[in-house]
Design a protein around this motif. Structure first.
Motif, PDB file in Angstrom:
ATOM      1  N   LEU A   1       0.829  -1.207   0.000  1.00  0.00           N
ATOM      2  CA  LEU A   1       0.000   0.000   0.000  1.00  0.00           C
ATOM      3  C   LEU A   1       0.864   1.258   0.000  1.00  0.00           C
ATOM      4  N   PHE A   2       1.914   1.282   0.821  1.00  0.00           N
ATOM      5  CA  PHE A   2       2.797   2.439   0.897  1.00  0.00           C
ATOM      6  C   PHE A   2       3.576   2.651  -0.411  1.00  0.00           C
ATOM      7  N   ILE A   3       4.024   1.564  -1.007  1.00  0.00           N
ATOM      8  CA  ILE A   3       4.767   1.660  -2.265  1.00  0.00           C
ATOM      9  C   ILE A   3       3.872   2.244  -3.360  1.00  0.00           C
ATOM     10  N   ALA A   4       2.625   1.769  -3.418  1.00  0.00           N
ATOM     11  CA  ALA A   4       1.682   2.289  -4.408  1.00  0.00           C
ATOM     12  C   ALA A   4       1.372   3.759  -4.132  1.00  0.00           C
ATOM     13  N   GLY A   5       1.357   4.142  -2.859  1.00  0.00           N
ATOM     14  CA  GLY A   5       1.055   5.516  -2.480  1.00  0.00           C
ATOM     15  C   GLY A   5       2.091   6.505  -2.982  1.00  0.00           C
ATOM     16  N   LYS A   6       3.318   6.053  -3.165  1.00  0.00           N
ATOM     17  CA  LYS A   6       4.388   6.938  -3.632  1.00  0.00           C
ATOM     18  C   LYS A   6       4.113   7.468  -5.044  1.00  0.00           C
ATOM     19  N   GLU A   7       3.282   6.752  -5.790  1.00  0.00           N
ATOM     20  CA  GLU A   7       2.986   7.150  -7.165  1.00  0.00           C
ATOM     21  C   GLU A   7       1.785   8.096  -7.251  1.00  0.00           C
ATOM     22  N   GLU A   8       1.161   8.375  -6.118  1.00  0.00           N
ATOM     23  CA  GLU A   8      -0.049   9.211  -6.131  1.00  0.00           C
ATOM     24  C   GLU A   8       0.256  10.663  -5.797  1.00  0.00           C
ATOM     25  N   TYR A   9      -0.678  11.510  -6.229  1.00  0.00           N
ATOM     26  CA  TYR A   9      -0.623  12.924  -5.870  1.00  0.00           C
ATOM     27  C   TYR A   9      -1.711  13.175  -4.833  1.00  0.00           C
ATOM     28  N   PHE A  10      -1.324  13.695  -3.668  1.00  0.00           N
ATOM     29  CA  PHE A  10      -2.275  13.913  -2.593  1.00  0.00           C
ATOM     30  C   PHE A  10      -2.711  15.372  -2.546  1.00  0.00           C
ATOM     31  N   GLU A  11      -4.008  15.558  -2.375  1.00  0.00           N
ATOM     32  CA  GLU A  11      -4.560  16.900  -2.304  1.00  0.00           C
ATOM     33  C   GLU A  11      -5.426  17.025  -1.061  1.00  0.00           C
ATOM     34  N   ASP A  12      -5.185  18.073  -0.279  1.00  0.00           N
ATOM     35  CA  ASP A  12      -5.933  18.273   0.958  1.00  0.00           C
ATOM     36  C   ASP A  12      -7.437  18.296   0.695  1.00  0.00           C
ATOM     37  N   GLY A  13      -8.155  17.549   1.537  1.00  0.00           N
ATOM     38  CA  GLY A  13      -9.609  17.552   1.436  1.00  0.00           C
ATOM     39  C   GLY A  13     -10.171  16.530   0.471  1.00  0.00           C
ATOM     40  N   PHE A  14      -9.289  15.771  -0.192  1.00  0.00           N
ATOM     41  CA  PHE A  14      -9.763  14.782  -1.165  1.00  0.00           C
ATOM     42  C   PHE A  14      -9.205  13.401  -0.833  1.00  0.00           C
ATOM     43  N   GLU A  15     -10.048  12.394  -0.980  1.00  0.00           N
ATOM     44  CA  GLU A  15      -9.591  11.022  -0.784  1.00  0.00           C
ATOM     45  C   GLU A  15      -8.723  10.593  -1.956  1.00  0.00           C
ATOM     46  N   SER A  16      -7.895   9.611  -1.701  1.00  0.00           N
ATOM     47  CA  SER A  16      -7.037   9.030  -2.739  1.00  0.00           C
ATOM     48  C   SER A  16      -7.168   7.511  -2.650  1.00  0.00           C
ATOM     49  N   ASP A  17      -6.619   6.836  -3.632  1.00  0.00           N
ATOM     50  CA  ASP A  17      -6.616   5.374  -3.554  1.00  0.00           C
ATOM     51  C   ASP A  17      -5.863   4.926  -2.309  1.00  0.00           C
ATOM     52  N   PHE A  18      -4.808   5.664  -1.982  1.00  0.00           N
ATOM     53  CA  PHE A  18      -4.029   5.326  -0.796  1.00  0.00           C
ATOM     54  C   PHE A  18      -4.862   5.481   0.468  1.00  0.00           C
ATOM     55  N   SER A  19      -5.557   6.616   0.612  1.00  0.00           N
ATOM     56  CA  SER A  19      -6.333   6.855   1.829  1.00  0.00           C
ATOM     57  C   SER A  19      -7.462   5.840   1.971  1.00  0.00           C
ATOM     58  N   LYS A  20      -8.090   5.488   0.851  1.00  0.00           N
ATOM     59  CA  LYS A  20      -9.155   4.481   0.897  1.00  0.00           C
ATOM     60  C   LYS A  20      -8.594   3.134   1.333  1.00  0.00           C
ATOM     61  N   GLY A  21      -7.421   2.804   0.794  1.00  0.00           N
ATOM     62  CA  GLY A  21      -6.783   1.543   1.175  1.00  0.00           C
ATOM     63  C   GLY A  21      -6.378   1.538   2.635  1.00  0.00           C
ATOM     64  N   LEU A  22      -5.877   2.680   3.110  1.00  0.00           N
ATOM     65  CA  LEU A  22      -5.457   2.791   4.510  1.00  0.00           C
ATOM     66  C   LEU A  22      -6.642   2.624   5.454  1.00  0.00           C
ATOM     67  N   ILE A  23      -7.743   3.284   5.143  1.00  0.00           N
ATOM     68  CA  ILE A  23      -8.942   3.185   5.971  1.00  0.00           C
ATOM     69  C   ILE A  23      -9.428   1.742   6.028  1.00  0.00           C
ATOM     70  N   SER A  24      -9.479   1.095   4.878  1.00  0.00           N
ATOM     71  CA  SER A  24      -9.911  -0.305   4.818  1.00  0.00           C
ATOM     72  C   SER A  24      -8.966  -1.197   5.612  1.00  0.00           C
ATOM     73  N   PHE A  25      -7.684  -0.896   5.538  1.00  0.00           N
ATOM     74  CA  PHE A  25      -6.656  -1.663   6.239  1.00  0.00           C
ATOM     75  C   PHE A  25      -6.848  -1.585   7.745  1.00  0.00           C
ATOM     76  N   VAL A  26      -7.090  -0.388   8.261  1.00  0.00           N
ATOM     77  CA  VAL A  26      -7.297  -0.190   9.697  1.00  0.00           C
ATOM     78  C   VAL A  26      -8.600  -0.843  10.153  1.00  0.00           C
ATOM     79  N   GLN A  27      -9.642  -0.709   9.357  1.00  0.00           N
ATOM     80  CA  GLN A  27     -10.923  -1.302   9.718  1.00  0.00           C
ATOM     81  C   GLN A  27     -10.850  -2.824   9.751  1.00  0.00           C
ATOM     82  N   LYS A  28      -9.994  -3.377   8.928  1.00  0.00           N
ATOM     83  CA  LYS A  28      -9.859  -4.832   8.861  1.00  0.00           C
ATOM     84  C   LYS A  28      -8.979  -5.385   9.978  1.00  0.00           C
TER      85      LYS A  28
END
Length: 227
Positions: free
Chosen positions: A98-125
């Motif tokens: 998940l972290f490796i894939a996150g390095k390829e993303e552009y993060f913008e304040d106030g918006f979800e990303s594939d990384f943030s969605k994956g992180l949330i799912s990861f914690v919930q699981k």
């Protein structure tokens, strides 16, 4: 592998009790259990049986029965340790991906990303096990500061009561990370969490912070928490 009363055999060697299937009755106790799954199924099934009545060849001697249960308990504890290790390996592997894939993303304040969605799912699981793994990657700087910062920000926004205290601890701890980007993520995460418990940590961080902009951000969150 499933076990029933016809396939369980109890052996009394005065002090040691070994549990085996009928087909393995001639094997030593330490070779009977061939896999983690077998031990789990065996101990789970054995708990449901009264060995003195349902296991073939079992004795009614209460001391022997107690030894049997103690032996099964030791097997169960050993198996649980093995399972925990395997679960940890799976969790760390998934998080690293998940972290490796996150390095390829552009993060913008106030918006979800594939990384943030994956992180949330990861914690919930995985709950606290997930936070423990995340802490390892962030505290020991095993991930890029940009991705770590994004992770911390979302750890403050996740609605997951079970991991709340652990997430709060990680955010407070990250205020002293060497990377200014990581500290910035911790500040944002704490502002979202909005927990007065972080006041002391913010006050300490403000005294040590050398970057004026970050120091001002910390003061704003501190004022927010004091209100």
């Amino acid at each position: 592998m499933n076990y029933d009363s016809n396939t369980l055999t109890a052996y009394d060697n005065s002090t040691d009790i070994a549990i085996a299937t009928s087909s393995d009755s001639r094997k030593p106790a330490n070779t009977v259990i061939s896999s983690t799954k077998s031990v789990v199924n065996l101990t789970s099934k054995a708990k449901q049986l009264t060995f003195s009545q349902k296991a073939t060849g079992a004795t009614k001697d209460p001391k022997i029965e107690q030894n049997t249960l103690l032996y099964l308990k030791s097997l169960e504890n050993s198996t649980q340790h093995e399972l925990n290790n395997k679960c940890s390996e799976i969790i760390y592997s998934q998080l690293e991906t998940l972290f490796i894939a996150g390095k390829e993303e552009y993060f913008e304040d106030g918006f979800e990303s594939d990384f943030s969605k994956g992180l949330i799912s990861f914690v919930q699981k995985y709950g606290n096990d997930a936070i423990e793994a995340i802490a390892c990657f962030i505290v020991y700087e095993k991930v890029s500061s940009e991705v770590a910062s994004e992770a911390l920000r979302w750890l403050g926004e996740i609605n997951h009561p079970e991991s709340y205290k652990f997430r709060l601890w990680l955010l407070e701890r990250s205020l002293s990370c060497p990377s200014s980007r990581v500290r910035d993520g911790a500040i944002l995460g704490l502002s979202y969490l909005n927990d007065p418990h972080a006041i002391t940590y913010l006050e300490q961080a403000i005294k040590q912070e050398k970057i004026t902009e970050l120091c001002e951000d910390m003061k704003q969150v501190l004022a927010q928490l004091k209100r």
